[in-house]
Design a protein around this motif. Structure first.
Motif, PDB file in Angstrom:
ATOM      1  N   ARG A  55       0.826  -1.211   0.000  1.00 45.20           N
ATOM      2  CA  ARG A  55       0.000   0.000   0.000  1.00 45.20           C
ATOM      3  C   ARG A  55       0.859   1.259   0.000  1.00 45.20           C
ATOM      4  O   ARG A  55       0.520   2.254  -0.619  1.00 45.20           O
ATOM      5  CB  ARG A  55      -0.910  -0.028   1.228  1.00 45.20           C
ATOM      6  CG  ARG A  55      -1.952   1.063   1.233  1.00 45.20           C
ATOM      7  CD  ARG A  55      -2.965   0.830   2.337  1.00 45.20           C
ATOM      8  NE  ARG A  55      -4.024   1.830   2.301  1.00 45.20           N
ATOM      9  CZ  ARG A  55      -5.048   1.855   3.130  1.00 45.20           C
ATOM     10  NH1 ARG A  55      -5.164   0.899   4.045  1.00 45.20           N
ATOM     11  NH2 ARG A  55      -5.964   2.806   3.053  1.00 45.20           N
ATOM     12  N   HIS A  56       1.982   1.190   0.712  1.00 40.23           N
ATOM     13  CA  HIS A  56       2.909   2.329   0.749  1.00 40.23           C
ATOM     14  C   HIS A  56       3.892   2.178  -0.402  1.00 40.23           C
ATOM     15  O   HIS A  56       4.550   1.149  -0.541  1.00 40.23           O
ATOM     16  CB  HIS A  56       3.655   2.370   2.083  1.00 40.23           C
ATOM     17  CG  HIS A  56       4.533   3.582   2.230  1.00 40.23           C
ATOM     18  ND1 HIS A  56       5.796   3.659   1.692  1.00 40.23           N
ATOM     19  CD2 HIS A  56       4.309   4.773   2.848  1.00 40.23           C
ATOM     20  CE1 HIS A  56       6.319   4.827   1.973  1.00 40.23           C
ATOM     21  NE2 HIS A  56       5.439   5.524   2.677  1.00 40.23           N
ATOM     22  N   LEU A  57       3.984   3.189  -1.229  1.00 36.75           N
ATOM     23  CA  LEU A  57       4.839   3.131  -2.407  1.00 36.75           C
ATOM     24  C   LEU A  57       6.284   3.463  -2.047  1.00 36.75           C
ATOM     25  O   LEU A  57       6.546   4.464  -1.374  1.00 36.75           O
ATOM     26  CB  LEU A  57       4.335   4.111  -3.469  1.00 36.75           C
ATOM     27  CG  LEU A  57       2.892   3.891  -3.950  1.00 36.75           C
ATOM     28  CD1 LEU A  57       2.532   4.926  -5.009  1.00 36.75           C
ATOM     29  CD2 LEU A  57       2.704   2.490  -4.494  1.00 36.75           C
ATOM     30  N   ASP A  58       7.188   2.624  -2.486  1.00 42.19           N
ATOM     31  CA  ASP A  58       8.615   2.859  -2.293  1.00 42.19           C
ATOM     32  C   ASP A  58       9.304   2.911  -3.648  1.00 42.19           C
ATOM     33  O   ASP A  58       8.893   2.217  -4.593  1.00 42.19           O
ATOM     34  CB  ASP A  58       9.242   1.747  -1.449  1.00 42.19           C
ATOM     35  CG  ASP A  58       8.725   1.749  -0.021  1.00 42.19           C
ATOM     36  OD1 ASP A  58       8.770   2.825   0.612  1.00 42.19           O
ATOM     37  OD2 ASP A  58       8.271   0.698   0.448  1.00 42.19           O
ATOM     38  N   LEU A  59      10.354   3.695  -3.742  1.00 44.65           N
ATOM     39  CA  LEU A  59      11.104   3.765  -4.987  1.00 44.65           C
ATOM     40  C   LEU A  59      12.004   2.539  -5.136  1.00 44.65           C
ATOM     41  O   LEU A  59      12.552   2.025  -4.156  1.00 44.65           O
ATOM     42  CB  LEU A  59      11.950   5.033  -5.029  1.00 44.65           C
ATOM     43  CG  LEU A  59      11.229   6.384  -4.983  1.00 44.65           C
ATOM     44  CD1 LEU A  59      12.216   7.501  -5.285  1.00 44.65           C
ATOM     45  CD2 LEU A  59      10.055   6.433  -5.928  1.00 44.65           C
ATOM     46  N   THR A  60      12.158   2.094  -6.356  1.00 43.66           N
ATOM     47  CA  THR A  60      13.136   1.058  -6.656  1.00 43.66           C
ATOM     48  C   THR A  60      14.527   1.696  -6.670  1.00 43.66           C
ATOM     49  O   THR A  60      14.646   2.936  -6.650  1.00 43.66           O
ATOM     50  CB  THR A  60      12.849   0.437  -8.023  1.00 43.66           C
ATOM     51  OG1 THR A  60      13.037   1.464  -9.025  1.00 43.66           O
ATOM     52  CG2 THR A  60      11.419  -0.102  -8.114  1.00 43.66           C
ATOM     53  N   PRO A  61      15.584   0.906  -6.706  1.00 48.36           N
ATOM     54  CA  PRO A  61      16.925   1.512  -6.802  1.00 48.36           C
ATOM     55  C   PRO A  61      17.050   2.459  -7.994  1.00 48.36           C
ATOM     56  O   PRO A  61      17.677   3.523  -7.884  1.00 48.36           O
ATOM     57  CB  PRO A  61      17.843   0.300  -6.924  1.00 48.36           C
ATOM     58  CG  PRO A  61      17.114  -0.782  -6.177  1.00 48.36           C
ATOM     59  CD  PRO A  61      15.658  -0.553  -6.483  1.00 48.36           C
ATOM     60  N   ALA A  62      16.437   2.099  -9.117  1.00 43.70           N
ATOM     61  CA  ALA A  62      16.469   2.999 -10.275  1.00 43.70           C
ATOM     62  C   ALA A  62      15.701   4.284  -9.981  1.00 43.70           C
ATOM     63  O   ALA A  62      16.105   5.385 -10.384  1.00 43.70           O
ATOM     64  CB  ALA A  62      15.880   2.296 -11.496  1.00 43.70           C
ATOM     65  N   GLY A  63      14.586   4.141  -9.269  1.00 39.58           N
ATOM     66  CA  GLY A  63      13.802   5.318  -8.913  1.00 39.58           C
ATOM     67  C   GLY A  63      14.563   6.252  -7.992  1.00 39.58           C
ATOM     68  O   GLY A  63      14.503   7.480  -8.138  1.00 39.58           O
ATOM     69  N   VAL A  64      15.293   5.677  -7.040  1.00 37.00           N
ATOM     70  CA  VAL A  64      16.091   6.495  -6.122  1.00 37.00           C
ATOM     71  C   VAL A  64      17.158   7.272  -6.892  1.00 37.00           C
ATOM     72  O   VAL A  64      17.399   8.462  -6.640  1.00 37.00           O
ATOM     73  CB  VAL A  64      16.742   5.609  -5.039  1.00 37.00           C
ATOM     74  CG1 VAL A  64      17.734   6.418  -4.205  1.00 37.00           C
ATOM     75  CG2 VAL A  64      15.670   4.996  -4.147  1.00 37.00           C
ATOM     76  N   THR A  65      17.793   6.603  -7.853  1.00 34.80           N
ATOM     77  CA  THR A  65      18.829   7.268  -8.649  1.00 34.80           C
ATOM     78  C   THR A  65      18.245   8.426  -9.454  1.00 34.80           C
ATOM     79  O   THR A  65      18.791   9.539  -9.462  1.00 34.80           O
ATOM     80  CB  THR A  65      19.481   6.254  -9.606  1.00 34.80           C
ATOM     81  OG1 THR A  65      20.120   5.238  -8.835  1.00 34.80           O
ATOM     82  CG2 THR A  65      20.526   6.943 -10.492  1.00 34.80           C
TER      83      THR A  65
END
Length: 287
Positions: A55-65
């Motif tokens: 339910r809580h959205l987290d960034l993937t490693p690519a998203g964090v970059t």
């Protein structure tokens, strides 16, 4: 690859808020529209940027970059636009209850001498960031540390606390008072403005706290309530130095903890002379 600023803003909002609902509300768009924007961004970069497995959205490693680079890009754009808008306008200094007390006039005069072509516009803003969060100020002097992550702040110095009393109060003629004396029966209620003031019943030991409090919205309401004998107040010394009132007496409180004065500005400056003004404030208070 056609990535637009709206895509980067969407990714940043999702990272900060953790849900599409909250991120959409922050960006003032519908949830379906934000979901489409995120899908477009992922399609254009060719990788998944957000983990949707919970339910809580987290960034993937690519998203964090990408987010790290995206924030830098957005900051540069904001700074460029701010510099463009600010070329011909005053630098806006916000405050809530006081600027620098007795050091206010020296600051204003020093700035006028050193920067005659950069007018300073000083205005009281009755909110917790003195106009920074709403874009109405470029720099602010506060008595509470802002919690907004978009705002940077630093402690300048501390001020003693003063009691604000009706001029006919039994303690009004004293050279100084103690916290316990202010709440002795039949004590007046404590007037406080929670959003911007520094007073709180927590400043007293539990057994000596004010039995009642009255909330006000600004320093004018606070002073008038005290002057009519309906309450007492507790404030940083700068408030008393900046706001004389014929019906109010300010008396030092000898056992109250000091209040901290903060210098605050947007993390991404909104005026090209911000850093110069911050330096000028630091120089004045260090004398």
């Amino acid at each position: 690859m056609d990535v637009e600023l709206r895509h980067l803003k969407a990714l940043a909002a999702i990272a900060d808020e953790g849900t599409v609902t909250a991120a959409a509300a922050r960006l003032h768009v519908t949830q379906p529209a934000l979901s489409r924007t995120l899908a477009q961004l992922e399609a254009r970069v060719g990788v998944r940027l957000v983990d949707r497995s919970s339910r809580h959205l987290d960034l993937t490693p690519a998203g964090v970059t990408l987010l790290g680079h995206g924030r830098a890009i957005l900051a540069h754009v904001d700074a460029a636009l701010a510099d463009t808008r600010a070329v011909d306008r005053p630098l806006r200094l916000g405050y809530t209850c006081a600027v620098l007390g007795q050091q206010t006039v020296p600051l204003l005069r020093s700035w006028r001498r050193s920067h005659p072509h950069v007018p300073l516009e000083v205005a009281r803003r009755d909110n917790s960031t003195a106009g920074l969060a709403t874009g109405d100020a470029d720099v602010a002097v506060l008595r509470t540390r802002p919690r907004d992550p978009r705002i940077r702040s630093e402690a300048l110095y501390t001020e003693d606390r003063i009691a604000a009393l009706p001029d006919d109060h039994p303690l009004a003629g004293r050279p100084r008072v103690r916290l316990a004396e202010l709440t002795e029966a039949p004590g007046l209620p404590l007037a406080m403005w929670p959003e911007t003031g520094t007073a709180s019943p927590d400043l007293w030991p539990p057994a000596q706290r004010p039995s009642r409090t009255i909330e006000v919205h600004n320093v004018d309401e606070w002073l008038n309530l005290i002057a009519t004998g309906d309450a007492f107040g507790l404030a940083a010394a700068g408030t008393g130095e900046s706001h004389g009132h014929p019906g109010v007496r300010f008396v030092p409180v000898e056992d109250a903890p000091a209040a901290t004065v903060y210098l605050a500005s947007p993390a991404h400056p909104t005026h090209p002379r911000t850093e110069e003004f911050l330096a000028a404030v630091r120089e004045i208070v260090s004398r």
